[in-house]
Scaffold this active site. Structure first.
Site, mmCIF file in Angstrom:
data_model
loop_
_atom_site.group_PDB
_atom_site.id
_atom_site.type_symbol
_atom_site.label_atom_id
_atom_site.label_comp_id
_atom_site.label_asym_id
_atom_site.label_seq_id
_atom_site.Cartn_x
_atom_site.Cartn_y
_atom_site.Cartn_z
ATOM 1 N N ARG A 103 55.452 74.354 41.846
ATOM 2 C CA ARG A 103 56.315 75.617 42.629
ATOM 3 C C ARG A 103 57.100 74.641 43.512
ATOM 4 N NH1 ARG A 103 51.341 79.014 45.391
ATOM 5 N NH2 ARG A 103 50.510 79.887 43.210
ATOM 6 N N TYR A 142 59.922 62.951 44.124
ATOM 7 C CA TYR A 142 60.500 63.554 45.081
ATOM 8 C C TYR A 142 61.852 62.688 45.728
ATOM 9 C CZ TYR A 142 58.270 68.122 45.055
ATOM 10 O OH TYR A 142 57.588 69.345 44.357
ATOM 11 N N ASP A 172 59.279 74.831 47.272
ATOM 12 C CA ASP A 172 58.926 75.815 48.492
ATOM 13 C C ASP A 172 60.668 76.361 48.675
ATOM 14 O OD1 ASP A 172 56.587 75.388 49.267
ATOM 15 O OD2 ASP A 172 56.983 73.651 50.656
ATOM 16 N N ARG A 224 57.601 66.917 52.941
ATOM 17 C CA ARG A 224 58.456 67.319 54.237
ATOM 18 C C ARG A 224 57.561 66.797 55.408
ATOM 19 N NH1 ARG A 224 59.365 73.314 53.221
ATOM 20 N NH2 ARG A 224 60.221 73.156 55.236
#
Lengths: 243, 243
Positions: free
Chosen positions: B51, B111, B53, B196
């Site tokens: 997934r 990421y 966000d 994050r």
């Protein structure tokens, strides 16, 4: 009152061009609003180096205005950036001579137009997706015919208010850069819609639908209908204003 | 029926994440709609590698699905790209073994998080504007403590449905690239909101508000309240999925 110069950039997709439009968001109105707030709510008139069409970006844009400020300029620039939306950034704020004029003192302006060929969601807002093969060499041959002083009526929006359509083009060339085709054009002035009509026409050359030499005929015709469609605004950047 | 794999990218600002959400735009729903049209209007279930966000981008995302297609795959990919919005691009379409699973076959994900310090209207959608000075060396010292297998509860959204919060981090480092700070992190898996929350905490180190060694205490606490605020989604890209 002193005259100040700002060097800025903006994302054109957020605005109906630089210049104030009735009931539409414009860069000029956004900045004038903030300047007014920082001028004890007295109106400030912002004069830009030119207009940009709806959706066209500016990597470098210059404007001037007159206010009475006592505070440190770096502090004021910080406040301006805080108060302006994310889509406008003030890179320099300085005092300038009273006879400096953002529009009339400019000697040369240059634009860049970006094209990408493979679909790319991160380029969408800043480049034109054109998936057909392009002949870079022929586009550059055609671009050379733009250089010099010509009447560019064939590449101008019709019914504009300018007195003549002569522009002196100093440079016009394509290069390939990180999987993008980039067109650079520099001139003393530009007509409305001119760069986008030129790029549209050069793409016809790149697709080998017309010859590079056809540019000469198109320029000589002084008729907008001889040139090709205008490419969309999101690929176009006012790149640099020279004084 | 055969199993197909797509490698794609998307601009997360257009979607409420990858996964289908009731009454919200999602990447999954957008692609399933187009696949259904290209499958004689029979429903197609798309399985993603994970997934993302709301607002998070994917430079590289992998998904699989099953359909019965006869046509040339390059032609189908062309159609998919034509039918999908500008914000989603399919870079590869290929058949894959029946036991290939976009999520469970993935061995590593990485990421990247982008930060710019000077206001820039063209970076706004793809980078976090953080104007305060950062100590790159200290951020990299702190990042080293993330490497290895740890319980990352301190950096996870609370009340998620996963059975455990252990992740094995292979790499975690900052570098400066074209006036941007870029954080890269690779791991076997990630928890919700993890990158994050980590970046937010490393920025505290960069601002010298906490010490690099404090990362050890924060990890050991297994308590989300020990870590810092989460940085906004527009700077984050799912960068690469490895199989």
């Amino acid at each position: 009152m002193r005259r100040y110069r700002i060097d800025l950039s903006y994302d054109g997709s957020a605005f109906f061009g630089f210049q104030v439009q009735p009931n539409q968001a414009s860069v000029q109105a956004s900045i004038e609003l903030v300047l007014c707030r920082l001028n004890k709510d007295r109106k400030v008139k912002l004069v830009g180096c030119g207009r940009t069409d709806t959706g066209v970006h500016a990597k470098h844009f210059v404007a001037h205005f007159e206010v009475h400020w006592e505070e440190d300029l770096e502090k004021i620039r910080f406040k301006l950036n805080k108060m302006l939306p994310n889509t406008i950034a003030i890179h320099h704020l300085s005092t300038c001579p009273d006879d400096f004029h953002a529009r009339f003192s400019a000697k040369k302006r240059s634009y860049q137009y970006y094209i990408h060929q493979e679909k790319n969601p991160f380029k969408t807002g800043y480049s034109y997706h054109f998936p057909y093969p392009l002949n870079l060499e022929k586009m550059n041959q055609a671009a050379q015919f733009l250089i010099g002083k010509h009447d560019f009526s064939s590449f101008s929006k019709t019914r504009t208010q300018v007195s003549n359509n002569f522009c002196e083009v100093h440079e016009a060339f394509w290069k390939k850069e990180n999987e993008q085709y980039v067109f650079t054009i520099g001139a003393n002035r530009f007509l409305r819609n001119m760069v986008r009509a030129i790029v549209g026409t050069l793409l016809l050359v790149g697709e080998e639908k017309i010859d590079p030499q056809d540019l000469l005929k198109i320029i000589a015709a002084k008729n907008r209908q001889e040139a090709a469609f205008s490419v969309p605004p999101q690929g176009l950047f006012l790149w640099k204003v020279h004084y």
